[in-house]
Write a protein that holds these residues in place. Structure first.
Motif, PDB file in Angstrom:
ATOM      1  N   VAL A 116       1.191   5.298 -13.337  1.00 39.75           N
ATOM      2  CA  VAL A 116       0.741   6.236 -12.301  1.00 39.75           C
ATOM      3  C   VAL A 116       1.457   6.123 -10.960  1.00 39.75           C
ATOM      4  O   VAL A 116       1.393   7.056 -10.164  1.00 39.75           O
ATOM      5  CB  VAL A 116      -0.786   6.120 -12.050  1.00 39.75           C
ATOM      6  N   ALA A 117       2.123   5.006 -10.691  1.00 38.71           N
ATOM      7  CA  ALA A 117       2.635   4.818  -9.332  1.00 38.71           C
ATOM      8  C   ALA A 117       3.783   5.780  -9.022  1.00 38.71           C
ATOM      9  O   ALA A 117       4.591   6.105  -9.889  1.00 38.71           O
ATOM     10  CB  ALA A 117       3.087   3.380  -9.146  1.00 38.71           C
ATOM     11  N   ASP A 118       3.813   6.262  -7.774  1.00 34.86           N
ATOM     12  CA  ASP A 118       4.980   6.996  -7.305  1.00 34.86           C
ATOM     13  C   ASP A 118       6.033   6.011  -6.806  1.00 34.86           C
ATOM     14  O   ASP A 118       7.229   6.244  -6.929  1.00 34.86           O
ATOM     15  CB  ASP A 118       4.594   7.941  -6.162  1.00 34.86           C
ATOM     16  N   ARG A 119       5.537   4.939  -6.182  1.00 32.88           N
ATOM     17  CA  ARG A 119       6.438   3.909  -5.689  1.00 32.88           C
ATOM     18  C   ARG A 119       5.752   2.569  -5.895  1.00 32.88           C
ATOM     19  O   ARG A 119       4.535   2.475  -5.837  1.00 32.88           O
ATOM     20  CB  ARG A 119       6.671   4.079  -4.176  1.00 32.88           C
ATOM     21  N   ILE A 120       6.533   1.537  -6.124  1.00 37.19           N
ATOM     22  CA  ILE A 120       5.966   0.190  -6.207  1.00 37.19           C
ATOM     23  C   ILE A 120       6.580  -0.652  -5.106  1.00 37.19           C
ATOM     24  O   ILE A 120       7.792  -0.619  -4.876  1.00 37.19           O
ATOM     25  CB  ILE A 120       6.234  -0.461  -7.588  1.00 37.19           C
ATOM     26  N   ILE A 121       5.704  -1.361  -4.398  1.00 41.36           N
ATOM     27  CA  ILE A 121       6.143  -2.222  -3.308  1.00 41.36           C
ATOM     28  C   ILE A 121       6.003  -3.664  -3.776  1.00 41.36           C
ATOM     29  O   ILE A 121       4.955  -4.033  -4.291  1.00 41.36           O
ATOM     30  CB  ILE A 121       5.230  -2.047  -2.071  1.00 41.36           C
ATOM     31  N   PHE A 122       7.033  -4.450  -3.600  1.00 41.24           N
ATOM     32  CA  PHE A 122       6.941  -5.859  -3.974  1.00 41.24           C
ATOM     33  C   PHE A 122       6.963  -6.708  -2.709  1.00 41.24           C
ATOM     34  O   PHE A 122       7.851  -6.572  -1.875  1.00 41.24           O
ATOM     35  CB  PHE A 122       8.087  -6.248  -4.912  1.00 41.24           C
ATOM     36  N   MET A 123       5.961  -7.533  -2.559  1.00 39.47           N
ATOM     37  CA  MET A 123       5.869  -8.365  -1.356  1.00 39.47           C
ATOM     38  C   MET A 123       5.994  -9.834  -1.710  1.00 39.47           C
ATOM     39  O   MET A 123       5.547 -10.278  -2.770  1.00 39.47           O
ATOM     40  CB  MET A 123       4.524  -8.150  -0.650  1.00 39.47           C
ATOM     41  N   ASP A 124       6.593 -10.586  -0.793  1.00 40.41           N
ATOM     42  CA  ASP A 124       6.618 -12.040  -0.941  1.00 40.41           C
ATOM     43  C   ASP A 124       6.670 -12.663   0.449  1.00 40.41           C
ATOM     44  O   ASP A 124       7.394 -12.183   1.322  1.00 40.41           O
ATOM     45  CB  ASP A 124       7.842 -12.476  -1.761  1.00 40.41           C
ATOM     46  N   ALA A 125       5.872 -13.705   0.645  1.00 37.77           N
ATOM     47  CA  ALA A 125       5.858 -14.459   1.902  1.00 37.77           C
ATOM     48  C   ALA A 125       5.704 -13.543   3.118  1.00 37.77           C
ATOM     49  O   ALA A 125       6.370 -13.715   4.130  1.00 37.77           O
ATOM     50  CB  ALA A 125       7.119 -15.316   2.034  1.00 37.77           C
ATOM     51  N   GLY A 126       4.807 -12.557   3.008  1.00 35.19           N
ATOM     52  CA  GLY A 126       4.483 -11.742   4.170  1.00 35.19           C
ATOM     53  C   GLY A 126       5.448 -10.611   4.440  1.00 35.19           C
ATOM     54  O   GLY A 126       5.330  -9.913   5.439  1.00 35.19           O
ATOM     55  N   GLN A 127       6.424 -10.425   3.541  1.00 39.45           N
ATOM     56  CA  GLN A 127       7.422  -9.382   3.769  1.00 39.45           C
ATOM     57  C   GLN A 127       7.445  -8.401   2.614  1.00 39.45           C
ATOM     58  O   GLN A 127       7.095  -8.755   1.485  1.00 39.45           O
ATOM     59  CB  GLN A 127       8.809 -10.015   3.830  1.00 39.45           C
ATOM     60  N   ILE A 128       7.869  -7.183   2.895  1.00 41.01           N
ATOM     61  CA  ILE A 128       8.172  -6.280   1.795  1.00 41.01           C
ATOM     62  C   ILE A 128       9.587  -6.602   1.342  1.00 41.01           C
ATOM     63  O   ILE A 128      10.529  -6.518   2.122  1.00 41.01           O
ATOM     64  CB  ILE A 128       8.069  -4.811   2.228  1.00 41.01           C
ATOM     65  N   VAL A 129       9.713  -7.066   0.095  1.00 42.24           N
ATOM     66  CA  VAL A 129      11.014  -7.501  -0.396  1.00 42.24           C
ATOM     67  C   VAL A 129      11.745  -6.334  -1.046  1.00 42.24           C
ATOM     68  O   VAL A 129      12.951  -6.174  -0.900  1.00 42.24           O
ATOM     69  CB  VAL A 129      10.848  -8.650  -1.408  1.00 42.24           C
ATOM     70  N   GLU A 130      10.991  -5.541  -1.784  1.00 38.05           N
ATOM     71  CA  GLU A 130      11.636  -4.437  -2.465  1.00 38.05           C
ATOM     72  C   GLU A 130      10.679  -3.280  -2.636  1.00 38.05           C
ATOM     73  O   GLU A 130       9.476  -3.458  -2.813  1.00 38.05           O
ATOM     74  CB  GLU A 130      12.143  -4.898  -3.851  1.00 38.05           C
ATOM     75  N   GLU A 131      11.233  -2.074  -2.541  1.00 38.08           N
ATOM     76  CA  GLU A 131      10.447  -0.884  -2.761  1.00 38.08           C
ATOM     77  C   GLU A 131      11.234  -0.046  -3.746  1.00 38.08           C
ATOM     78  O   GLU A 131      12.436   0.159  -3.564  1.00 38.08           O
ATOM     79  CB  GLU A 131      10.288  -0.149  -1.425  1.00 38.08           C
ATOM     80  N   ASN A 132      10.610   0.416  -4.803  1.00 39.60           N
ATOM     81  CA  ASN A 132      11.383   1.090  -5.826  1.00 39.60           C
ATOM     82  C   ASN A 132      10.517   2.060  -6.612  1.00 39.60           C
ATOM     83  O   ASN A 132       9.285   2.028  -6.536  1.00 39.60           O
ATOM     84  CB  ASN A 132      11.990   0.051  -6.772  1.00 39.60           C
ATOM     85  N   THR A 133      11.161   2.929  -7.369  1.00 39.75           N
ATOM     86  CA  THR A 133      10.417   3.785  -8.279  1.00 39.75           C
ATOM     87  C   THR A 133       9.971   2.924  -9.453  1.00 39.75           C
ATOM     88  O   THR A 133      10.613   1.920  -9.760  1.00 39.75           O
ATOM     89  CB  THR A 133      11.302   4.922  -8.807  1.00 39.75           C
TER      90      THR A 133
END
Lengths: 248, 361
Positions: free
Chosen positions: A208-225
């Motif tokens: 269902v996601a339009d975008r997936i956000i990956f976070m690590d150690a308080g930061q957004i590391v990657e944003e992708n389809t």
């Protein structure tokens, strides 16, 4: 009818717990009707991030605006935002001293000043949507975890929110009950609601996601389809994360 | 590997059920347990028969004079002759129907609570009851004769002090408990100081202060009713204890409940009155009833500032030269009355707990 208009705008968000830097320079915009999945290892700040959106957490730097309302220390503005944003919690947080029906009608009656009859009718409508109408007069502790979470989703729908926040909605559930909750969430995703979900349910994210956000150690590391997120992850940290969770 | 057949459910073996099983495993399970059981029975035999003999078999119930008490047992004639004093103090006998009416109204009120659903109507009715009760017992209105508070006494005064004390202390206690949890430093420190100060002072001291020291601060000529001063003192005292019990309840409420209420968009007061307090009070019921029972017994302290409650009336009557020597009967009677009230409160508390229990599966 997805408009290309930002409903959540987070700019340079920084948050500390004491001296601990939990959120570092978060920038994120969410468009109306978009479905965002936020994932990452525990302690990465993903729950904290979405809890900032409805001001369950305060932040020290940066800005968040929700549907054009700037989130500041003004009770009226916080209240206005909370009326548009609903949240589903990991531990459901239903009110144990009230029946399921009263759990649902409380906010419409007291916050939106809706007549009780109308509120009851609306509550029943949403309970039917999450397939749990027959439990309306029971108390939360009489229901299973999956049922409670579906009630919690129905409760947040009763506010008719523009934005739904999900804070690990399935991680406190027995494995057999995860599916029933995810089914409800997938149904919701087909509608026009904006959803921000913190979850580890990768199948759900893919679907269902339009975008997936990956976070690590308080930061957004990657944003992708969703497609690229799983097939062509760009950052090494995400590759490692995916390896860990998909290796079993 | 292997597949296992479904095992049918069956009842527990009959040798582990029933009355004789219960006796065997609860009273005589070990030699020590058996010895304690026998010792307990022996003590009961030692205490109960002589008491029944004194209080009932050899007791005198009939008659109206001291001379009628000649069987060697308890002289309940004394109680019978003095019962009006015990119940109403010096309240004029022709006006005592007013006090009885208030008692009657109480049961009507309780009965009506069973049929009324709305908590608001209940609260309003309770206020009406207290105001009507006050007007009835005091008079000076609607053609009722004025009965000054120094004529009030006996059980009636005990109940009045306890009831008014608890009912007026309760809202103050709730406010103090919320104040102590507040994020605003001034409200918090005021609440903490008040609670800790009051809890550090014995009730007797507060009663003395309210009856002797307080009037010194009023301008000359201004007098405050002695009973009212005592009631204010007791309410202030109880409020601190009630606040601490409610705080205990508040602390048992998980953080998630606050967050869910916030996320729904409730204001602070909506959150507290609709979500947090109903749950916190439910948790606090046993302790709140405990405070109420303690207060009911503490009302006997008003004696020292010259108010005549039930115990004081009994002491006064036992000091009557005609009835000299019957204190025992008086104190047994007082014990019995106090026990009835406190036990009823304790029972009421258990009923409340059951009624509000929503954790049943």
């Amino acid at each position: 009818m997805k408009e290309n208009k930002e409903i959540i705008e987070i700019k340079n968000l920084n948050k500390w717990y004491g001296d601990f830097h939990v959120l570092k320079d978060i920038n994120l915009t969410v468009k109306r009707g978009e479905i965002i999945v936020v994932c990452g290892p525990s302690g990465s700040g993903k729950s904290t991030l979405i809890r900032c959106i409805n001001r369950l957490e305060e932040f020290q730097e940066g800005s968040i605006s929700v549907d054009g309302i700037e989130l500041v220390d003004d009770i009226k503005k916080i209240k206005a935002i909370r009326e548009e944003v609903a949240m589903v919690f990991q531990h459901f947080n239903l009110f144990p001293h009230l029946t399921i029906l009263d759990n649902l009608t409380l906010a419409p009656i007291w916050v939106k000043k809706m007549p009780r009859k109308e509120a009851n009718a609306m509550a029943m409508k949403y309970l039917e949507r999450v397939n749990i109408a027959e439990q309306a007069n029971k108390y939360p502790n009489q229901l299973s975890g999956g049922q409670q979470q579906r009630v919690a989703i129905a409760r947040s729908l009763c506010k008719n929110p523009k934005i739904m926040l999900f804070d690990e909605p399935t991680s406190a559930l027995d494995p057999e009950m995860v599916a029933e909750v995810l089914d409800v969430m997938i149904e919701l995703a087909k509608e026009d609601k904006t959803m921000v979900c913190v979850t580890h349910e990768m199948g759900f994210a893919k679907k269902v996601a339009d975008r997936i956000i990956f976070m690590d150690a308080g930061q957004i590391v990657e944003e992708n389809t969703p497609e690229n997120f799983f097939k062509n992850p760009e950052s090494d940290r995400l590759k490692l994360f995916l390896e860990q969770i998909l290796s079993h | 590997m292997a597949i296992f057949q479904k095992v049918e459910t069956r009842t527990a073996p009959s040798s582990t059920k029933g009355f004789s099983y219960w006796i065997k495993y609860n009273l005589f399970s070990t030699p020590l347990n058996a010895a304690l059981t026998l010792l307990g029975i022996a003590i009961l035999f030692w205490i109960i028969p002589p008491f029944i003999k004194w209080a009932y078999i050899n007791a005198d119930f009939q008659g109206s004079t001291r001379e009628d008490c000649n069987s060697g047992g308890a002289c309940w004639v004394f109680i019978r002759m003095k019962i009006d004093m015990f119940m109403y103090g010096f309240y004029p006998s022709v006006e005592r129907w007013r006090v009885n009416t208030i008692y009657g109204l109480f049961f009507i009120l309780m009965g009506s609570f069973k049929f009324l659903k709305s908590p608001w109507i209940k609260v309003i009715l309770m206020h009406v009851y207290f105001i009507a009760g006050f007007i009835l017992v005091r008079g000076d209105m609607f053609g009722l004769e004025y009965v000054p508070t120094d004529k009030w006494g006996g059980l009636m005064l005990t109940i009045l002090v306890a009831a008014v004390g608890i009912v007026s202390a309760f809202p103050i206690g709730v406010i103090l408990a919320l104040g102590r949890q507040s994020n605003l430093p001034i409200i918090k420190s005021v609440s903490v100081t008040y609670i800790e100060f009051i809890r550090g002072v014995p009730l007797i001291t507060i009663l003395f202060m309210s009856s002797i020291i307080l009037p010194l601060f009023f301008p000359e000529g201004v007098t405050f009713d002695k009973l009212l001063r005592a009631l204010i003192g007791i309410a202030m005292f109880e409020a601190a204890y009630i606040a601490e019990n409610i705080r205990g309840g508040l602390q048992s409420i998980p953080k998630g409940q606050y967050e869910a209420a916030d996320a729904i968009g409730f204001s602070y007061w909506q959150k507290m009155f609709l979500i947090i307090l109903p749950q916190a009070l439910k948790v606090a019921i046993p302790n709140l009833v405990g405070v109420s029972i303690a207060l009911f017994q503490d009302t006997t302290l008003v004696l020292i500032i010259g108010l005549f409650d039930l115990l004081a009336m009994v002491r006064l009557s036992a000091a009557d030269s005609y009835w000299l020597g019957y204190e025992t009967e008086g104190y047994v009677f007082v014990t019995f009355i106090f026990w009835i009230f406190c036990y009823s409160m304790s029972n009421f508390s258990q009923k409340l707990e059951k009624r509000f229990n929503t954790n049943l599966r």
